[in-house]
Design an enzyme around this catalytic site. Structure first.
Site, PDB file in Angstrom:
ATOM      1  N   LYS A  41     -24.998  26.053  51.842  1.00  0.00           N
ATOM      2  CA  LYS A  41     -24.626  26.956  50.730  1.00  0.00           C
ATOM      3  C   LYS A  41     -24.951  28.412  51.067  1.00  0.00           C
ATOM      4  O   LYS A  41     -24.171  29.304  50.772  1.00  0.00           O
ATOM      5  CB  LYS A  41     -25.380  26.589  49.443  1.00  0.00           C
ATOM      6  CG  LYS A  41     -25.016  25.243  48.866  1.00  0.00           C
ATOM      7  CD  LYS A  41     -25.663  25.025  47.503  1.00  0.00           C
ATOM      8  CE  LYS A  41     -27.179  25.030  47.542  1.00  0.00           C
ATOM      9  NZ  LYS A  41     -27.796  23.952  48.326  1.00  0.00           N
ATOM     10  N   ARG A 120     -29.833  24.831  38.693  1.00  0.00           N
ATOM     11  CA  ARG A 120     -30.172  23.593  39.390  1.00  0.00           C
ATOM     12  C   ARG A 120     -30.486  22.465  38.400  1.00  0.00           C
ATOM     13  O   ARG A 120     -30.758  21.357  38.827  1.00  0.00           O
ATOM     14  CB  ARG A 120     -31.413  23.831  40.240  1.00  0.00           C
ATOM     15  CG  ARG A 120     -31.167  23.742  41.741  1.00  0.00           C
ATOM     16  CD  ARG A 120     -32.494  24.053  42.402  1.00  0.00           C
ATOM     17  NE  ARG A 120     -32.541  23.751  43.790  1.00  0.00           N
ATOM     18  CZ  ARG A 120     -32.443  24.642  44.766  1.00  0.00           C
ATOM     19  NH1 ARG A 120     -32.204  25.900  44.480  1.00  0.00           N
ATOM     20  NH2 ARG A 120     -32.575  24.270  46.015  1.00  0.00           N
ATOM     21  N   ARG A 159     -32.301  24.102  61.452  1.00  0.00           N
ATOM     22  CA  ARG A 159     -32.113  25.388  60.765  1.00  0.00           C
ATOM     23  C   ARG A 159     -33.229  26.361  61.115  1.00  0.00           C
ATOM     24  O   ARG A 159     -34.402  26.002  61.138  1.00  0.00           O
ATOM     25  CB  ARG A 159     -32.076  25.146  59.256  1.00  0.00           C
ATOM     26  CG  ARG A 159     -31.818  26.410  58.468  1.00  0.00           C
ATOM     27  CD  ARG A 159     -31.113  26.125  57.201  1.00  0.00           C
ATOM     28  NE  ARG A 159     -31.986  25.525  56.202  1.00  0.00           N
ATOM     29  CZ  ARG A 159     -31.562  25.203  54.984  1.00  0.00           C
ATOM     30  NH1 ARG A 159     -30.315  25.415  54.637  1.00  0.00           N
ATOM     31  NH2 ARG A 159     -32.394  24.661  54.112  1.00  0.00           N
ATOM     32  N   ARG A 192     -38.355  27.270  57.772  1.00  0.00           N
ATOM     33  CA  ARG A 192     -38.896  27.335  56.416  1.00  0.00           C
ATOM     34  C   ARG A 192     -39.863  26.185  56.180  1.00  0.00           C
ATOM     35  O   ARG A 192     -39.622  25.074  56.646  1.00  0.00           O
ATOM     36  CB  ARG A 192     -37.757  27.221  55.385  1.00  0.00           C
ATOM     37  CG  ARG A 192     -36.962  28.475  55.234  1.00  0.00           C
ATOM     38  CD  ARG A 192     -35.676  28.272  54.479  1.00  0.00           C
ATOM     39  NE  ARG A 192     -35.722  27.343  53.341  1.00  0.00           N
ATOM     40  CZ  ARG A 192     -34.700  27.139  52.518  1.00  0.00           C
ATOM     41  NH1 ARG A 192     -33.565  27.813  52.687  1.00  0.00           N
ATOM     42  NH2 ARG A 192     -34.784  26.294  51.530  1.00  0.00           N
TER      43      ARG A 192
END
Ligand code: AMP
Length: 248
Positions: A41, A120, A159, A192
């Site tokens: 996203k 969310r 990522r 992260r």
């Protein structure tokens, strides 16, 4: 659109003021991106933002910025939010909605927005609805990105994120030009904390339980478009533009 992307008003909240000058409001879009963690996203939001000039508004980036600026201890609510985030849990609606209330000017922007990570939950979607109704604005589309779970896990595992400008890379499918460094600002890329394996499972579960019900919520309003998120970011973006069609 000659829009200077200035996310400081969004990332830092008041008293930061947005300097962006939207010049072609007709082109602007108000979009919500849905999809499980790792679906891409953030990457698609950046493409959409560059194409339509609408600001990329990520609630996850707001929390990460607060941590980076050392604001963990500035309020018990924020401290709790960052603890939950590290574990992969959702932050409480109360705290998220407080963050949103401080940033309503971003949601009322004439340049539009690409919401990534908000809403969310159904209560969050209700608040967004009420706010847009108050401003006399409507959403153009809700884009649901879809990918099988094994693929999501692979994407999150590779990522890498820039802690400064928030650009997102993948070690295999979207490597930075210099390994470990951001193409845009040169900062050292990081994994992260909530991309660590334990937190990833918690996040997938939180998505299924709390966020997936929004698909039905928005499907009833005929605003939902589904996009297959397999393939390169460019392929997914081309599919997104096709799926958006004349929705606006
Ligand atoms: P994201 O970058 O969108 O994956 O968000 C990272 C984390 O921030 C999530 O796993 C949650 O802990 C928290 N978060 C971001 N947005 C929200 C939201 N709208 N509601 C609850 N928690 C959120």
């Amino acid at each position: 659109m000659n829009l200077q992307h200035d996310r400081s008003a969004w990332l830092h909240g008041p008293p930061s003021v947005c300097q962006a000058q939207p010049v072609h409001p007709r082109q602007c879009r108000r979009l919500v991106l849905l999809g499980a963690p790792g679906v891409g996203k953030g990457t698609q939001a950046a493409f959409l933002s560059a194409t339509f000039g609408s600001c990329h508004l990520s609630t996850g980036d707001v929390f990460r910025t607060a941590r980076q600026c050392g604001r963990e201890n500035s309020s018990p609510a924020l401290k709790d939010a960052l603890t939950r985030m590290n574990r992969g849990e959702l932050v409480t609606d109360e705290t998220v909605l407080e963050i949103i209330r401080e940033r309503t000017t971003c949601l009322a922007c004439r340049g539009g927005f690409v919401l990534d990570g908000f809403p969310r939950t159904v209560p969050q979607a209700d608040v967004l609805d009420a706010h847009l109704g108050y401003e006399g604005m409507v959403l153009d589309a809700i884009i649901s990105y879809e990918l099988p779970l094994p693929e999501l896990v692979i994407r999150i595992g590779g990522r890498r994120t820039c802690p400064v400008c928030k650009a997102v890379y993948h070690v295999d499918s979207r490597p930075p030009r210099t390994p470990g460094a951001c193409d845009t600002c040169g900062s050292k890329l990081i994994v992260r904390e909530d991309d660590q394996p334990d937190a990833v499972l918690v996040r997938q579960e939180a998505y299924q339980r709390n966020t997936a019900p929004l698909l039905e919520y928005y499907a009833k309003r005929k605003l939902l478009v589904h996009v297959d998120a397999q393939g390169t970011p460019e392929e997914v973006f081309a599919r997104t533009i096709t799926a958006l069609g004349d929705k606006r």
